[in-house]
Design an enzyme around this catalytic site. Sequence first.
Site, mmCIF file in Angstrom:
data_model
loop_
_atom_site.group_PDB
_atom_site.id
_atom_site.type_symbol
_atom_site.label_atom_id
_atom_site.label_comp_id
_atom_site.label_asym_id
_atom_site.label_seq_id
_atom_site.Cartn_x
_atom_site.Cartn_y
_atom_site.Cartn_z
ATOM 1 N N GLU A 99 10.251 14.450 16.601
ATOM 2 C CA GLU A 99 10.566 14.506 15.172
ATOM 3 C C GLU A 99 9.679 15.544 14.491
ATOM 4 O OE1 GLU A 99 9.497 11.028 12.842
ATOM 5 O OE2 GLU A 99 11.328 11.238 11.679
ATOM 6 N N LYS A 139 0.845 -1.204 0.000
ATOM 7 C CA LYS A 139 0.000 0.000 0.000
ATOM 8 C C LYS A 139 0.875 1.247 0.000
ATOM 9 C CE LYS A 139 -1.840 2.566 3.267
ATOM 10 N NZ LYS A 139 -1.797 3.947 2.746
ATOM 11 N N GLU A 141 10.380 0.329 10.212
ATOM 12 C CA GLU A 141 11.379 1.394 10.036
ATOM 13 C C GLU A 141 10.636 2.686 10.327
ATOM 14 O OE1 GLU A 141 13.035 4.268 8.999
ATOM 15 O OE2 GLU A 141 13.300 3.704 6.895
ATOM 16 N N CYS A 143 13.459 10.064 7.315
ATOM 17 C CA CYS A 143 13.374 9.525 8.672
ATOM 18 C C CYS A 143 14.719 9.615 9.384
ATOM 19 C CB CYS A 143 12.858 8.089 8.638
ATOM 20 S SG CYS A 143 13.617 7.123 7.342
#
Lengths: 492, 307
Positions: free
Chosen positions: A402, A196, A270, A304
């Site tokens: 983050e 997806k 991840e 990331c």
Amino acid sequence: MTMTQDDRPTLKIAGAIEFSPAPEGHPVDIRPHQGHFIDGMFVEGAEEGRFQTIDPATARPLATVAAATAQEIDAAVKAARKAQQGVWGRMSGAERGKFLYRIARRLQERAREFAVLETMDNGKPIRETRDVDVPLAAQHFFYYAGWADKLGYAVPGRTPHPVGVAAQVIPWNFPLLMLSWKIAPALACGNTVVLKPSETTPLSAMRFAQILQEVGLPPGVVNLVNGPGATGALLVGHEGVDKVAFTGSTGVGRHIMRTVAGTKKKLTLELGGKSAHIVYRDAALTQAVEGVIDGIFFNQGHVCCAGSRLLLEASIADEFVERLKIRMQSLRIGNPLDKNTDVGAINSAAQLQRIQHYMDIAEQEGAGIWQGAACPAPSEGFFHLPTLLTGVQQSDTVVREEIFGPVLTVLTFRTPEEAVAKANDSEYGLAAGVWTEKTAKLFGTAHALNAGVVWANGYNLFDPASPFGGVRHSGFGREGGIAGLWPYLEAR
Amino acid sequence: MSLQRCTEADLAAFRSARIDEMSVARRVARVKSRSLKADTKDRLLRLAVSMVDLTTLEGMDTPDRVRALCHKASRPLAEQPDLPSTAAVCVYPAMVPAAREALGTSSPVGLASVATGFPSGQLALGQRLSEVRWAIDHGATEIDMVISRGRLLTGDWGWVFDEIAATREACGPVVLKVIFETGELGSLETIAGVSQLAIAAGADFIKTSTGKISPAATMPVTFVMLDVIREHYLKTGRMVGMKPAGGIRTAKQALQYLVLVAETLGADWLTNERFRFGASSLLNDLLRQLIRRQEGTYPSPRRISVD
């Protein structure tokens, strides 16, 4: 936005050259209605729940995309199962490798088209899609094509078997590249896939399905289903899935882990990061400036492993920040399709809002905010100027959480011990960077850092042969290299 | 001008320059990927013409050859009188009188003479300095000196500092460009160090190469030298010039250099007072590309004079 004005010599970097527009002109047709790719066929999908994917540089829609229903997801998983048991799992490794090589070559042949499409759907600069995303995606297929008939060497003394059907959910920051990281090792090992793409960047994946048809990949080996997070949840929770691989936020990762708990499904995650970038005073400082810039402003900071926490040795901190500001004034922000653009558009209104929310927090927390680029940001579309936050501390929200945008927090340290302590003071542990010309200090620091990847005198350098992944809240499992095969193998 | 001095500590600092070569290569690759179109290209091509030190440095040079060079430098393309002249001509000392005669006394074109035992520098210092004075006495307005690479590579950095300082003194107000012959120096760190040293000793320009050995000018070397110029400017406010020389033959290369200058040093260095190209065949390619921009097609090679 205030800079101290004094008599210090200043450089006129911004606007030193007025660049005429240099748009990438390669035409790309986009089908206005997109659905799914199931059992080797494009399907229209349901009308209910259809959503738009937009060009974030203009906020104009590119296409509407169907959201997969539970039946469609079920059909995709069943097609994958049938293909795995009937064709793909039985095929020799060498034959599977041939398909992967064909995919890689076809990606290279259509590279320009993919670069333009990815830039339109994602907002990242054409320079990056052209030089990084698409070439690296092809390299991943080449790399794992080579492994397909040599899997025994990945698990010495044991016999490798495929895991089965892999459910893969990927993010919007590197749509095609993340797809290749997921699909290439899975296929090399004899698994089949239901993937997806992100709901804000589905277009490159759907075009990739054309390549799968062109190379004659057996139906059902790769299936693509579109939709929002709820679609991903249905896919991950489907009982016909043997393996789940997810790249995205830590919050969603937690949710997936709960869903998968107590099942036989293998899982790799991840997730996010708040990676530290340490610069010692004995570094090659001009190159360190460049590395820090690459580390945080590459892909608008939507990485990331972005080096979003800069740790500077106190004795060079002021000078280094000045050099960063100078370099930032040559970063061109604007139309992502312009070949000279360094900083493109933020992928969505929601993400831009999230970044602005953190800017508000930074202001409340008393950060010094400095923004700069070679030119003003466009007035339409979603853009955020490259930003430095100075005077921030370990306890501040903007240092701990983050931000996932072009925002760099700057902190200082006095000793290598303090640098390591601050770098490790994070829930995350995805990546880190260290700059010094002293080898012993370099290795001493790198080994003390709690992160999945540590770059020495460089940042954001990727190679298919090199494993990538995190520790702690940044996830587990590795992608790339020999380690990238293990999650897709059952060794007996 | 009094002789510049430096301490052992200064020399130690020059010798401890730190450069990461792989990162420099990545930075340069990024600059080279800039795409220059339309007005930007027109402006930069004209600017590049005005930055050329049009050079002939051959054993077979004659006064007539040098006259040809001076005519070309003054009026690069007769059909376009509004084009700027080149920054200077660059010749051997023996050719300086002929060049001065050809240029006259009021020419905007500078007259640069290589000196100090070009290209090797392997003469006694006294002879090298008298060569400088001779060239200036006969009309040179700029001196391109070479350093003693052998001394540098055996660690005698103080000697090299002193020879530059002595040449600086011999030049007086005349522009001094210091040639490192970077292709002989081995590493970017040495190049960064000697750039600091030459600037401290009084160089007005630092220059990569003689053009006599390969590699001559490269973008990584130029980037490192520009970076030293930048640091010196930010610390002292003094603006030192840069001259890559040798190997720059195409307009495309020249424009890439200009982007490198713009992104490293900014608008104040986009002038021939602070940036030069040491080149001979570059000029005709710049002219060719200018005509191509104006007319949409490349001109016949015979439309532009050979020299």
